[in-house]
Structure formats: C-alpha cells, structure tokens
Write an enzyme that holds these catalytic residues in place. Structure first.
Site, PDB file in Angstrom:
ATOM      1  N   ASN A  26       4.563  -7.068   4.042  1.00  0.00           N
ATOM      2  CA  ASN A  26       4.354  -6.525   5.387  1.00  0.00           C
ATOM      3  C   ASN A  26       5.603  -5.833   5.911  1.00  0.00           C
ATOM      4  OD1 ASN A  26       1.925  -7.724   5.114  1.00  0.00           O
ATOM      5  ND2 ASN A  26       2.355  -9.456   6.461  1.00  0.00           N
ATOM      6  N   VAL A  27       5.372  -4.808   6.719  1.00  0.00           N
ATOM      7  CA  VAL A  27       6.483  -4.027   7.249  1.00  0.00           C
ATOM      8  C   VAL A  27       6.658  -4.281   8.755  1.00  0.00           C
ATOM      9  CG1 VAL A  27       6.195  -2.215   5.499  1.00  0.00           C
ATOM     10  CG2 VAL A  27       5.012  -1.979   7.690  1.00  0.00           C
ATOM     11  N   ASP A  28       5.876  -5.265   9.301  1.00  0.00           N
ATOM     12  CA  ASP A  28       5.831  -5.416  10.757  1.00  0.00           C
ATOM     13  C   ASP A  28       6.971  -6.229  11.361  1.00  0.00           C
ATOM     14  OD1 ASP A  28       5.092  -8.137  10.156  1.00  0.00           O
ATOM     15  OD2 ASP A  28       2.961  -7.616  10.195  1.00  0.00           O
ATOM     16  N   HIS A  88       8.163  -3.898   0.833  1.00  0.00           N
ATOM     17  CA  HIS A  88       7.702  -2.538   1.136  1.00  0.00           C
ATOM     18  C   HIS A  88       8.423  -1.918   2.319  1.00  0.00           C
ATOM     19  CE1 HIS A  88       3.653  -3.521  -1.073  1.00  0.00           C
ATOM     20  NE2 HIS A  88       4.651  -3.272  -1.903  1.00  0.00           N
ATOM     21  N   CYS A 119      17.520   8.401   6.472  1.00  0.00           N
ATOM     22  CA  CYS A 119      17.860   9.825   6.480  1.00  0.00           C
ATOM     23  C   CYS A 119      17.448  10.453   5.148  1.00  0.00           C
ATOM     24  CB  CYS A 119      19.364   9.975   6.708  1.00  0.00           C
ATOM     25  SG  CYS A 119      19.922  11.676   6.591  1.00  0.00           S
ATOM     26  N   CYS A 148      18.304  12.180  12.141  1.00  0.00           N
ATOM     27  CA  CYS A 148      19.400  11.260  11.815  1.00  0.00           C
ATOM     28  C   CYS A 148      20.499  11.347  12.884  1.00  0.00           C
ATOM     29  CB  CYS A 148      19.960  11.633  10.437  1.00  0.00           C
ATOM     30  SG  CYS A 148      21.436  10.689   9.984  1.00  0.00           S
ATOM     31  N   CYS A 208      23.786  12.950  10.889  1.00  0.00           N
ATOM     32  CA  CYS A 208      23.911  14.322  10.370  1.00  0.00           C
ATOM     33  C   CYS A 208      22.864  15.280  10.936  1.00  0.00           C
ATOM     34  CB  CYS A 208      23.842  14.311   8.835  1.00  0.00           C
ATOM     35  SG  CYS A 208      22.179  13.974   8.221  1.00  0.00           S
TER      36      CYS A 208
HETATM   37  C1  BJW Z   1      -6.749 -12.632   5.685  1.00  0.00           C
HETATM   38  C2  BJW Z   1      -6.910 -12.672   7.081  1.00  0.00           C
HETATM   39  C3  BJW Z   1      -6.567 -13.874   7.734  1.00  0.00           C
HETATM   40  C4  BJW Z   1      -7.508 -10.693   6.382  1.00  0.00           C
HETATM   41  N1  BJW Z   1      -6.106 -14.905   7.005  1.00  0.00           N
HETATM   42  N2  BJW Z   1      -6.306 -13.657   5.004  1.00  0.00           N
HETATM   43  C5  BJW Z   1      -0.750   0.038 -12.103  1.00  0.00           C
HETATM   44  C6  BJW Z   1      -2.047   0.498 -12.185  1.00  0.00           C
HETATM   45  C7  BJW Z   1      -2.542   1.378 -11.243  1.00  0.00           C
HETATM   46  C8  BJW Z   1      -1.742   1.843 -10.214  1.00  0.00           C
HETATM   47  C9  BJW Z   1      -0.459   1.390 -10.155  1.00  0.00           C
HETATM   48  C10 BJW Z   1       0.034   0.518 -11.084  1.00  0.00           C
HETATM   49  N3  BJW Z   1       1.321   0.244 -10.763  1.00  0.00           N
HETATM   50  C11 BJW Z   1       1.642   0.927  -9.672  1.00  0.00           C
HETATM   51  C12 BJW Z   1       0.573   1.626  -9.278  1.00  0.00           C
HETATM   52  C13 BJW Z   1       0.513   2.510  -8.123  1.00  0.00           C
HETATM   53  C14 BJW Z   1       0.486   1.769  -6.821  1.00  0.00           C
HETATM   54  C15 BJW Z   1      -0.653   0.743  -6.793  1.00  0.00           C
HETATM   55  O1  BJW Z   1      -0.492  -0.440  -6.964  1.00  0.00           O
HETATM   56  N4  BJW Z   1      -1.856   1.181  -6.498  1.00  0.00           N
HETATM   57  C16 BJW Z   1      -2.996   0.274  -6.383  1.00  0.00           C
HETATM   58  C17 BJW Z   1      -3.863   0.704  -5.228  1.00  0.00           C
HETATM   59  C18 BJW Z   1      -3.716   0.219  -7.696  1.00  0.00           C
HETATM   60  N5  BJW Z   1       1.758   1.115  -6.583  1.00  0.00           N
HETATM   61  C19 BJW Z   1       2.809   1.822  -6.195  1.00  0.00           C
HETATM   62  O2  BJW Z   1       2.753   3.033  -6.061  1.00  0.00           O
HETATM   63  C20 BJW Z   1       4.097   1.068  -5.942  1.00  0.00           C
HETATM   64  N6  BJW Z   1       5.151   1.670  -6.620  1.00  0.00           N
HETATM   65  C21 BJW Z   1       5.338   1.519  -7.938  1.00  0.00           C
HETATM   66  O3  BJW Z   1       4.704   0.713  -8.570  1.00  0.00           O
HETATM   67  O4  BJW Z   1       6.307   2.332  -8.460  1.00  0.00           O
HETATM   68  C22 BJW Z   1       6.326   2.513  -9.881  1.00  0.00           C
HETATM   69  C23 BJW Z   1       5.085   3.304 -10.272  1.00  0.00           C
HETATM   70  C24 BJW Z   1       4.688   4.392  -9.525  1.00  0.00           C
HETATM   71  C25 BJW Z   1       3.538   5.109  -9.879  1.00  0.00           C
HETATM   72  C26 BJW Z   1       2.778   4.715 -10.969  1.00  0.00           C
HETATM   73  C27 BJW Z   1       3.179   3.608 -11.712  1.00  0.00           C
HETATM   74  C28 BJW Z   1       4.343   2.896 -11.348  1.00  0.00           C
HETATM   75  C29 BJW Z   1       4.436   1.121  -4.463  1.00  0.00           C
HETATM   76  C30 BJW Z   1       3.461   0.403  -3.620  1.00  0.00           C
HETATM   77  C31 BJW Z   1       3.782   0.592  -2.140  1.00  0.00           C
HETATM   78  C32 BJW Z   1       2.704   0.021  -1.272  1.00  0.00           C
HETATM   79  N7  BJW Z   1       2.811   0.521   0.012  1.00  0.00           N
HETATM   80  C33 BJW Z   1       1.789   0.171   0.960  1.00  0.00           C
HETATM   81  C34 BJW Z   1       1.685   1.199   2.105  1.00  0.00           C
HETATM   82  C35 BJW Z   1       2.881   1.428   2.852  1.00  0.00           C
HETATM   83  C36 BJW Z   1       2.516   2.293   3.989  1.00  0.00           C
HETATM   84  C37 BJW Z   1       2.735   1.573   5.295  1.00  0.00           C
HETATM   85  O5  BJW Z   1       2.613   0.351   5.442  1.00  0.00           O
HETATM   86  O6  BJW Z   1       3.004   2.294   6.197  1.00  0.00           O
HETATM   87  O7  BJW Z   1       2.022  -1.152   1.445  1.00  0.00           O
HETATM   88  S1  BJW Z   1       0.149   0.099   0.319  1.00  0.00           S
HETATM   89  C38 BJW Z   1      -0.407  -1.149   1.413  1.00  0.00           C
HETATM   90  O8  BJW Z   1      -0.960  -2.143   0.558  1.00  0.00           O
HETATM   91  C39 BJW Z   1       0.852  -1.718   2.090  1.00  0.00           C
HETATM   92  C40 BJW Z   1       0.681  -3.191   1.805  1.00  0.00           C
HETATM   93  O9  BJW Z   1       1.933  -3.843   1.832  1.00  0.00           O
HETATM   94  C41 BJW Z   1      -0.002  -3.198   0.461  1.00  0.00           C
HETATM   95  C42 BJW Z   1      -0.680  -4.477   0.111  1.00  0.00           C
HETATM   96  O10 BJW Z   1      -1.783  -4.679   0.931  1.00  0.00           O
HETATM   97  P1  BJW Z   1      -2.138  -6.170   1.372  1.00  0.00           P
HETATM   98  O11 BJW Z   1      -1.014  -6.739   2.134  1.00  0.00           O
HETATM   99  O12 BJW Z   1      -2.629  -6.933   0.220  1.00  0.00           O
HETATM  100  O13 BJW Z   1      -3.281  -5.885   2.462  1.00  0.00           O
HETATM  101  P2  BJW Z   1      -4.850  -5.616   2.263  1.00  0.00           P
HETATM  102  O14 BJW Z   1      -5.342  -4.969   3.503  1.00  0.00           O
HETATM  103  O15 BJW Z   1      -5.140  -4.947   0.985  1.00  0.00           O
HETATM  104  O16 BJW Z   1      -5.488  -7.081   2.159  1.00  0.00           O
HETATM  105  C43 BJW Z   1      -5.487  -7.971   3.264  1.00  0.00           C
HETATM  106  C44 BJW Z   1      -6.027  -9.306   2.779  1.00  0.00           C
HETATM  107  O17 BJW Z   1      -5.898 -10.236   3.831  1.00  0.00           O
HETATM  108  C45 BJW Z   1      -7.494  -9.268   2.372  1.00  0.00           C
HETATM  109  O18 BJW Z   1      -7.636  -9.955   1.117  1.00  0.00           O
HETATM  110  C46 BJW Z   1      -8.196 -10.058   3.472  1.00  0.00           C
HETATM  111  O19 BJW Z   1      -9.320 -10.803   3.006  1.00  0.00           O
HETATM  112  C47 BJW Z   1      -7.102 -10.971   3.916  1.00  0.00           C
HETATM  113  N8  BJW Z   1      -7.189 -11.425   5.325  1.00  0.00           N
HETATM  114  N9  BJW Z   1      -7.443 -11.485   7.526  1.00  0.00           N
HETATM  115  C48 BJW Z   1      -6.017 -14.802   5.674  1.00  0.00           C
HETATM  116  N10 BJW Z   1      -6.718 -14.024   9.098  1.00  0.00           N
END
Ligand code: BJW
Length: 249
Positions: A105-107, A122, A130, A151, A154
């Site tokens: 989380n970024v919050d 993240h 910058c 920035c 700069c």
């Molecule tokens: C509750 C609840 C309650 C609700 N109680 N539970 C291999 C294969 C295919 C693709 C890739 C791979 N390796 C890398 C990739 C690419 C990509 C990726 O993983 N894509 C997937 C979609 C497949 N990854 C990347 O690009 C990463 N970089 C990287 O790996 O670099 C090397 C590389 C690059 C390119 C290719 C290969 C390698 C970087 C990832 C950065 C993620 N950034 C984000 C967005 C940032 C934007 C922003 O915030 O402004 O970060 S994505 C978004 O998802 C955000 C989150 O941190 C992240 C995870 O989501 P999270 O936290 O799991 O949330 P949700 O909404 O998905 O789920 C919420 C859950 O809560 C649900 O299960 C609900 O049921 C539950 N819930 N209420 C308990 N009350």
C-alpha cells in the site's frame, strides 16, 4: 475459516514459538478505513484502465492526467484513519522477537497506525520524485498546489514516488523483502489479491522455506491453495480477534 474456535491450536503454538514473523499487506487492509481497493467491484480500476494511468508511458504521454488521478486519490486518503486491522498489525511488532511488515500500500496508514518501519514495496503517495535528479520529497499538499508539480530544487517536473507496472522495484527493498520471506517462520498475507508480482511470489518463497502461511481476506485468493489457514472476513475485525485468541491461548 471464519470462526476462531476452529483455528487449530497448532497454529497458535507455532506462532508462540516463532522467531521471525512477516506480514504482507495489500489494499484490503485499508478498505475499512475508506481507501478503495484496486480490483473487484468496488475497485479503483473498475472505472480506469491501469495501463492508462499507472505506467511510465501514461505519465510521459499525459503527466497532468496522471497527476489529476493521484491528486484525487490523495484527497480521498488525506482525512482517513488507520482501522483496527492496522492497529493489530502494529501491536504484533511487540509480540515477536523479529517482525517485518511489508506493505504494497502507498497510503501511509500503517505508520499512522503505529507500525514503526513498514517496508513500502510500491512507494508512498505522499512522496514525489524529481524526473531529472531522482530526489525524493515529501509532499502532503491536498489539493496539490500545481498539476503537474515541480521539483523545489531544480524546477523539473516530479512524478509520484510509486512503482508503476513494468518498473523494477528498488533493489534494497527487493533484497529486504526476499530475505524476510526466506527467514519467515510464519507469513501472514492480509487483504491482497496476490496477483501482482513480485509481491505475490513472497508467500510462495516463504512456504518453500517451510514457513506457515496464514491468509486474511474477504474471499479466497490466488494464494489460497498454498495457505495453512485462510481466515475469511474483513481484516479490521478478523485480525484483532485472531490476536486476542492468540494472546489468551
Ligand atoms: C479485503 C478487504 C477487507 C478487500 N479485509 N481483505 C510475471 C507474469 C506476468 C506479469 C508480470 C510478472 N512479473 C511482473 C509482471 C508485471 C507486473 C504484474 O505483476 N502484473 C500482474 C497484473 C500480472 N508487475 C510489475 O510490473 C512490477 N514490476 C516488476 O515486476 O518489474 C520487473 C518486471 C517488469 C515487467 C515484466 C516483468 C518483470 C511492479 C508492480 C507495481 C504495482 N503497482 C501497483 C499500482 C501502483 C499505482 C498506484 O497505487 O498508484 O500497486 S498495481 C496495484 O496492485 C498496486 C497494489 O499495491 C498492487 C497489489 O494490489 P493488492 O494490494 O493485492 O489489491 P487488490 O485490489 O488487487 O486486492 C485487494 C484484496 O483485498 C482482494 O483480495 C479483496 O478480496 C481483499 N479485501 N476488502 C480483508 N476489508
């Protein structure tokens, strides 16, 4: 499993004996504070396509559009408070010899909730970077004074200090989270869909090093087939109850 009397005593025994406990959180842990999750029917990306906003290409194409989106999210998050799930995780820090909190989380709500050193995989929505020099600044203006912001050193444009799709995570952060996962005796996954890499691989790494995996989520996830126990329900309710049951075990 949603009933704490159903939790096998063996899990509490292992937790009692644990040296290294790791908690990985995702958007779900902040949902009860009012922060929208990314995926799902109420998710942030129900109305936006991720690739339109959360990539470097999108930012280069239209920095103002991307900053408008972040400005809107910052305004949503600014007045929100940590919920009992954040507080329970902060308390866990004091219950185990070694404890690592990793958050996607970024919050910033874990720190507000009392966690001293969350590893923010993240990035953080309250920081900017910058694009010329890479300097990171805290910026809590809500709303932002200018879009896009610049920035203070700069004058070049800044970007959100957030890891977008296709971007590599910071190497120090990566080695820290992989190391923690490898050393974990117990690994909690709280409120994450376990879809996004590399965060999603951490529970698998921990499991392959013999950790016990415990999942807290509203519903089964991509990780559910590797977990020892899945506690279904809102983590703001289930985590505090789980912790109370553990302490009185
Ligand atoms: C509750 C609840 C309650 C609700 N109680 N539970 C291999 C294969 C295919 C693709 C890739 C791979 N390796 C890398 C990739 C690419 C990509 C990726 O993983 N894509 C997937 C979609 C497949 N990854 C990347 O690009 C990463 N970089 C990287 O790996 O670099 C090397 C590389 C690059 C390119 C290719 C290969 C390698 C970087 C990832 C950065 C993620 N950034 C984000 C967005 C940032 C934007 C922003 O915030 O402004 O970060 S994505 C978004 O998802 C955000 C989150 O941190 C992240 C995870 O989501 P999270 O936290 O799991 O949330 P949700 O909404 O998905 O789920 C919420 C859950 O809560 C649900 O299960 C609900 O049921 C539950 N819930 N209420 C308990 N009350």
């Amino acid at each position: 499993m949603d009933n704490f009397s159903d939790i096998p005593g063996e899990i509490f025994d292992k937790l009692q004996a644990a040296n290294q406990v790791v908690v990985l959180t995702g958007a779900g842990v902040s949902a009860e504070s009012g922060v929208p999750t990314f995926r799902g029917s109420e998710g942030l990306w129900r109305n936006f396509k991720a690739e339109d906003l959360a990539t470097l290409d999108a930012f280069i194409k239209d920095p103002s559009l991307v900053w408008e989106w972040y400005n809107m999210r910052r305004e949503t998050i600014a007045p929100l408070n940590p919920n009992p799930g954040h507080l329970a995780i902060a308390e866990m820090e004091h219950l185990f010899p070694q404890f690592t909190l990793i958050t996607q989380n970024v919050d910033g709500l874990h720190k507000l909730g009392g966690s001293t050193n969350p590893v923010e995989m993240h990035g953080n929505i309250w920081k900017t970077r910058c694009i010329a020099e890479g300097t990171v600044f805290e910026n809590r203006d809500t709303p932002l004074k200018e879009i896009p912001p610049h920035c203070p050193d700069c004058g070049e444009m800044v970007r959100p200090h957030i890891v977008w799709f296709g971007e590599s995570l910071d190497t120090i952060v990566l080695s820290c989270v992989f190391d923690a996962a490898k050393r974990a005796d117990i690994f909690f996954v709280v409120g994450s869909s376990s879809i996004v890499q590399p965060a999603a691989s951490l529970a698998h790494l921990a499991k392959s090093n013999d950790a016990m995996i415990l999942e807290f989520n509203l519903e089964p996830t991509m990780d559910s087939d590797i977990v020892h126990s899945s506690v279904l329900g809102p983590s703001g309710e289930t985590l505090p109850k789980f912790l109370e049951s553990f302490k009185s075990h």
